[in-house]
Design a protein around this motif. Structure first.
Motif, mmCIF file in Angstrom:
data_model
loop_
_atom_site.group_PDB
_atom_site.id
_atom_site.type_symbol
_atom_site.label_atom_id
_atom_site.label_comp_id
_atom_site.label_asym_id
_atom_site.label_seq_id
_atom_site.Cartn_x
_atom_site.Cartn_y
_atom_site.Cartn_z
ATOM 1 N N GLU A 20 0.404 -1.171 0.342
ATOM 2 C CA GLU A 20 -0.329 -0.127 0.418
ATOM 3 C C GLU A 20 0.916 1.230 0.035
ATOM 4 O OE1 GLU A 20 -2.610 0.006 3.275
ATOM 5 O OE2 GLU A 20 -4.232 -1.536 2.443
ATOM 6 N N ALA A 21 2.062 1.070 -0.087
ATOM 7 C CA ALA A 21 3.376 2.243 0.462
ATOM 8 C C ALA A 21 3.613 2.640 -0.874
ATOM 9 C CB ALA A 21 3.528 2.183 2.122
ATOM 10 N N THR A 22 3.879 1.915 -1.568
ATOM 11 C CA THR A 22 4.643 1.502 -2.902
ATOM 12 C C THR A 22 4.721 2.926 -3.574
ATOM 13 O OG1 THR A 22 4.680 -0.535 -3.460
ATOM 14 C CG2 THR A 22 5.280 0.963 -5.536
ATOM 15 N N SER A 23 3.286 3.717 -3.690
ATOM 16 C CA SER A 23 3.817 4.657 -4.333
ATOM 17 C C SER A 23 3.582 5.924 -3.796
ATOM 18 C CB SER A 23 1.733 5.557 -4.313
ATOM 19 O OG SER A 23 1.048 5.468 -2.763
ATOM 20 N N ARG A 24 4.277 5.436 -2.474
ATOM 21 C CA ARG A 24 5.173 6.852 -1.988
ATOM 22 C C ARG A 24 6.542 7.022 -1.667
ATOM 23 N NH1 ARG A 24 2.429 8.965 2.441
ATOM 24 N NH2 ARG A 24 3.977 10.184 3.475
ATOM 25 N N TYR A 25 7.181 5.876 -2.534
ATOM 26 C CA TYR A 25 8.577 6.064 -3.046
ATOM 27 C C TYR A 25 8.494 4.589 -4.157
ATOM 28 C CZ TYR A 25 13.488 6.257 -3.431
ATOM 29 O OH TYR A 25 14.590 7.122 -3.316
ATOM 30 N N SER A 26 8.233 5.395 -5.431
ATOM 31 C CA SER A 26 8.432 4.616 -6.203
ATOM 32 C C SER A 26 9.145 5.757 -7.376
ATOM 33 C CB SER A 26 7.265 4.366 -7.247
ATOM 34 O OG SER A 26 7.834 3.082 -7.923
ATOM 35 N N PRO A 27 10.251 6.161 -7.287
ATOM 36 C CA PRO A 27 10.705 7.425 -8.165
ATOM 37 C C PRO A 27 11.495 6.464 -9.634
ATOM 38 C CG PRO A 27 12.430 6.465 -6.944
ATOM 39 C CD PRO A 27 11.786 6.037 -6.624
ATOM 40 N N GLY A 28 10.875 5.512 -10.212
ATOM 41 C CA GLY A 28 11.449 5.065 -11.306
ATOM 42 C C GLY A 28 12.381 5.933 -12.249
ATOM 43 N N VAL A 29 14.059 5.561 -11.203
ATOM 44 C CA VAL A 29 14.724 6.728 -12.074
ATOM 45 C C VAL A 29 16.280 5.428 -12.092
ATOM 46 C CG1 VAL A 29 13.707 8.877 -11.670
ATOM 47 C CG2 VAL A 29 15.559 7.327 -9.627
ATOM 48 N N ASN A 30 15.492 4.123 -11.991
ATOM 49 C CA ASN A 30 16.411 2.892 -12.558
ATOM 50 C C ASN A 30 17.699 2.722 -13.454
ATOM 51 O OD1 ASN A 30 13.187 2.401 -12.064
ATOM 52 N ND2 ASN A 30 14.832 0.665 -10.850
ATOM 53 N N TRP A 31 17.283 3.814 -14.655
ATOM 54 C CA TRP A 31 18.028 3.787 -15.959
ATOM 55 C C TRP A 31 19.361 5.369 -14.836
ATOM 56 C CZ3 TRP A 31 17.352 8.421 -18.725
ATOM 57 C CH2 TRP A 31 16.415 9.136 -17.761
ATOM 58 N N MET A 32 19.132 5.716 -14.579
ATOM 59 C CA MET A 32 19.634 7.105 -13.865
ATOM 60 C C MET A 32 20.911 5.720 -12.939
ATOM 61 S SD MET A 32 17.833 9.738 -13.366
ATOM 62 C CE MET A 32 16.419 9.952 -14.289
ATOM 63 N N LEU A 33 20.861 5.511 -11.690
ATOM 64 C CA LEU A 33 21.534 5.230 -11.134
ATOM 65 C C LEU A 33 22.582 3.548 -11.288
ATOM 66 C CD1 LEU A 33 19.134 6.245 -7.793
ATOM 67 C CD2 LEU A 33 20.378 7.613 -9.221
ATOM 68 N N GLY A 34 23.345 4.030 -11.751
ATOM 69 C CA GLY A 34 24.174 2.986 -11.665
ATOM 70 C C GLY A 34 24.503 1.791 -12.214
ATOM 71 N N ASN A 35 23.421 0.982 -12.102
ATOM 72 C CA ASN A 35 23.439 -0.334 -13.093
ATOM 73 C C ASN A 35 21.990 -0.921 -12.608
ATOM 74 O OD1 ASN A 35 24.132 -2.884 -14.017
ATOM 75 N ND2 ASN A 35 25.729 -3.528 -12.085
ATOM 76 N N GLN A 36 21.613 -1.076 -13.170
ATOM 77 C CA GLN A 36 20.063 -1.546 -13.693
ATOM 78 C C GLN A 36 20.234 -3.707 -13.036
ATOM 79 O OE1 GLN A 36 17.791 -0.122 -17.448
ATOM 80 N NE2 GLN A 36 16.526 -0.215 -15.497
ATOM 81 N N TYR A 37 21.815 -3.922 -14.137
ATOM 82 C CA TYR A 37 21.243 -5.641 -13.731
ATOM 83 C C TYR A 37 20.950 -6.411 -12.892
ATOM 84 C CZ TYR A 37 22.067 -5.272 -18.753
ATOM 85 O OH TYR A 37 21.442 -4.487 -20.348
ATOM 86 N N ILE A 38 21.642 -4.879 -11.618
ATOM 87 C CA ILE A 38 21.253 -5.611 -10.123
ATOM 88 C C ILE A 38 19.804 -5.518 -9.533
ATOM 89 C CG2 ILE A 38 24.011 -5.480 -9.323
ATOM 90 C CD1 ILE A 38 23.952 -3.128 -7.709
ATOM 91 N N ASN A 39 19.030 -4.098 -10.265
ATOM 92 C CA ASN A 39 18.088 -4.492 -9.746
ATOM 93 C C ASN A 39 16.905 -5.389 -9.137
ATOM 94 O OD1 ASN A 39 17.139 -1.120 -11.748
ATOM 95 N ND2 ASN A 39 18.799 -1.373 -10.040
ATOM 96 N N TYR A 40 15.797 -4.651 -8.292
ATOM 97 C CA TYR A 40 14.551 -6.307 -8.184
ATOM 98 C C TYR A 40 14.141 -6.312 -9.465
ATOM 99 C CZ TYR A 40 16.772 -6.579 -3.293
ATOM 100 O OH TYR A 40 17.818 -6.131 -2.384
#
Length: 516
Positions: free
Chosen positions: A395-415
């Motif tokens: 229920e709290a996902t919308s409170r922190y979901s910046p959508g900037v995975n492609w900016m911060l380092g390495n997407q291949y270690i993203n969940y």
């Protein structure tokens, strides 16, 4: 380190207990309560450590998140163990990014790490002395980056042999297309497989307009329209604010202004046709709305977008439309300097501890916990884990979901979200294979010799470009006026300078010069 880990564990046990007790007597969001109570459950020593430690300021472009402060505090606790530093996340929204970034740089504001890219005036900012050279720091503190990034990517992101930004490790091919409401397409029985080019959208949008007049078929805005570079494989050979293009999917090395490229002209007239038919939002020339917000509003059928494996699923999570979005690629995959420098992290020349800044970038490329903390928030609050690398929303996902995975380092270690393809990262790697290579790969134009003309052209663009590319004005009338103003501003001199430098680059690297 073990002591700190135990302290943090005990801290979160206390926090979760407070959530449980407080939720019984208030209707506030659990994560709001955590923000308010977090400091009260830190031991005195931890608070002193946080207060005294150096604060690494990380600046990027995006939408500010409600629980940003909470994530900062958890990241700071973690970074105390790793770097004896804490973290301050500074998010500049898309609408004010250019202006705010320019002010921060011009005023010599102190910060450490900042997002930068070819389309965000990277080379111009380098010429201003905004970012420091990273080669030595990379060698000393970024060996994990060197080991994981393709050497070609690091090399082609350089300016005169120097890295001023570290590329995000992600897919490097570029492809443009649309993301659309799959649920609406299925409801109206639209044949989305028929869409192979931009022109093929006409009957789709006509059906949307006829059957669901309350839905606008296509949302566009400045930089996100039918003539966006990723939609048409335009290669700006550096900063996109500086005129002079080749086509990534062609062999010609002749540099031209966009108005001499037939693909561009065709799309101006198509955008005008779509606008007059009501397929495009009427405020396209002025809107500051994010494309993700447009989708979430349920008022639009589609957006133009860079396409990669799982793009629709990513946007589905961000917009609350998981499972309801589809994507279609409508051009050839390509690779140019715009891709290798399309998402990077730079270190500001105002940073007081550039060595810590580089270590932070290195962690974002390698540290699974920190990377996912900044991208997805805190486990048990903003997401729940289903397995080691698969997460589900709360229920709290919308409170922190910046959508900037492609900016911060390495997407291949993203969940991965449970709504995403479990083979997503394998698809990312395969996606970059077989891309057509731009003749300009590795070249970045140095505009110092024509900076006055570039400034004049930028001012002309502000007057005309958004209205033209959004379809808001008639290109038959406005384009000749725009071209005349560009020529007065000195566009021909810029094109000549870019062609001269590009020719020298091609000859130096043993590449052929191809005319049409």
């Amino acid at each position: 380190m073990m002591v700190r880990t135990i302290q943090r564990f005990l801290c979160w046990v206390s926090v979760l207990l407070l959530i449980f007790l407080s939720a019984a007597c208030t209707n506030r969001e659990p994560s709001q309560i955590v923000v308010e109570r977090y400091e009260s459950v830190l031991d005195d020593g931890a608070q002193r450590d946080l207060k005294d430690a150096y604060t690494l300021k990380l600046v990027y472009i995006g939408t500010p998140q409600l629980d940003e402060q909470l994530v900062e505090r958890e990241a700071s606790q973690y970074l105390m163990e790793k770097l004896n530093a804490k973290l301050d996340i500074i998010v500049l929204d898309w609408g004010s990014w250019d202006n705010r970034q320019n002010i921060m740089i011009a005023s010599r504001e102190e910060f450490d790490v900042i997002f930068t890219s070819q389309w965000s005036r990277h080379s111009v900012n380098v010429s201003k002395g905004a970012f420091i050279p990273l080669n030595d720091l990379l060698e000393q503190y970024g060996q994990d980056i060197i080991a994981s990034l393709d050497p070609i990517i690091l090399q082609s992101a350089q300016l005169d042999g120097i890295n001023y930004g570290i590329p995000t490790n992600k897919e490097f091919a570029a492809q443009g297309g649309i993301v659309y409401r799959k649920d609406i397409a299925e409801q109206l029985k639209l044949n989305m497989n028929s869409v192979q080019t931009i022109m093929d959208l006409e009957p789709i949008y006509a059906a949307i307009k006829r059957e669901m007049p309350q839905i606008t078929p296509l949302f566009v805005k400045h930089g996100e329209n039918l003539n966006s570079h990723y939609m048409n494989n335009y290669d700006a050979l550096g900063d996109t604010s500086i005129p002079g293009y080749i086509l990534k999917d062609d062999t010609s090395t002749v540099v031209k202004p966009l108005y001499e490229i037939q693909r561009y002209i065709d799309n101006l007239y198509l955008a005008r046709s779509f606008y007059l038919k009501g397929y495009i939002n009427m405020d396209a020339a002025t809107t500051q709305m994010m494309v993700s917000d447009a989708l979430a509003s349920n008022e639009y059928f589609s957006i133009v977008s860079p396409i990669k494996p799982g793009k629709a699923e990513e946007l589905g999570v961000q917009t609350g439309l998981a499972g309801k979005l589809g994507q279609i690629a409508i051009n050839q995959k390509s690779l140019a300097t715009s891709e290798t420098t399309g998402s990077m992290l730079a270190i500001s020349s105002t940073s007081r501890h550039p060595e810590l800044a580089m270590q932070l970038i290195n962690l974002l490329h390698t540290d699974i916990y920190l990377n996912n903390l900044l991208n997805f928030g805190i486990e048990g609050i903003h997401y729940e884990k289903l397995s080691d690398n698969v997460i589900t929303m709360t229920e709290a996902t919308s409170r922190y979901s910046p959508g900037v995975n492609w900016m911060l380092g390495n997407q291949y270690i993203n969940y991965l979200w449970d709504s995403e393809d479990p083979m997503k990262w394998e698809q990312f790697k395969a996606f970059s294979e077989g891309a057509v290579i731009s003749p300009g790969l590795g070249f970045v134009f140095d505009g110092e010799e024509v900076k006055s003309e570039v400034a004049a052209v930028v001012n002309v663009d502000k007057q005309y470009l958004i209205a033209l590319e959004s379809g808001s004005v008639d290109p038959e009338v406005v384009l000749p006026e725009y071209m005349k103003k560009l020529q007065i501003a000195g566009i021909d001199k810029i094109i000549q300078a870019k062609q001269k430098q590009f020719n020298a680059f091609l000859i130096k690297n043993g590449r052929e010069l191809h005319t049409e």
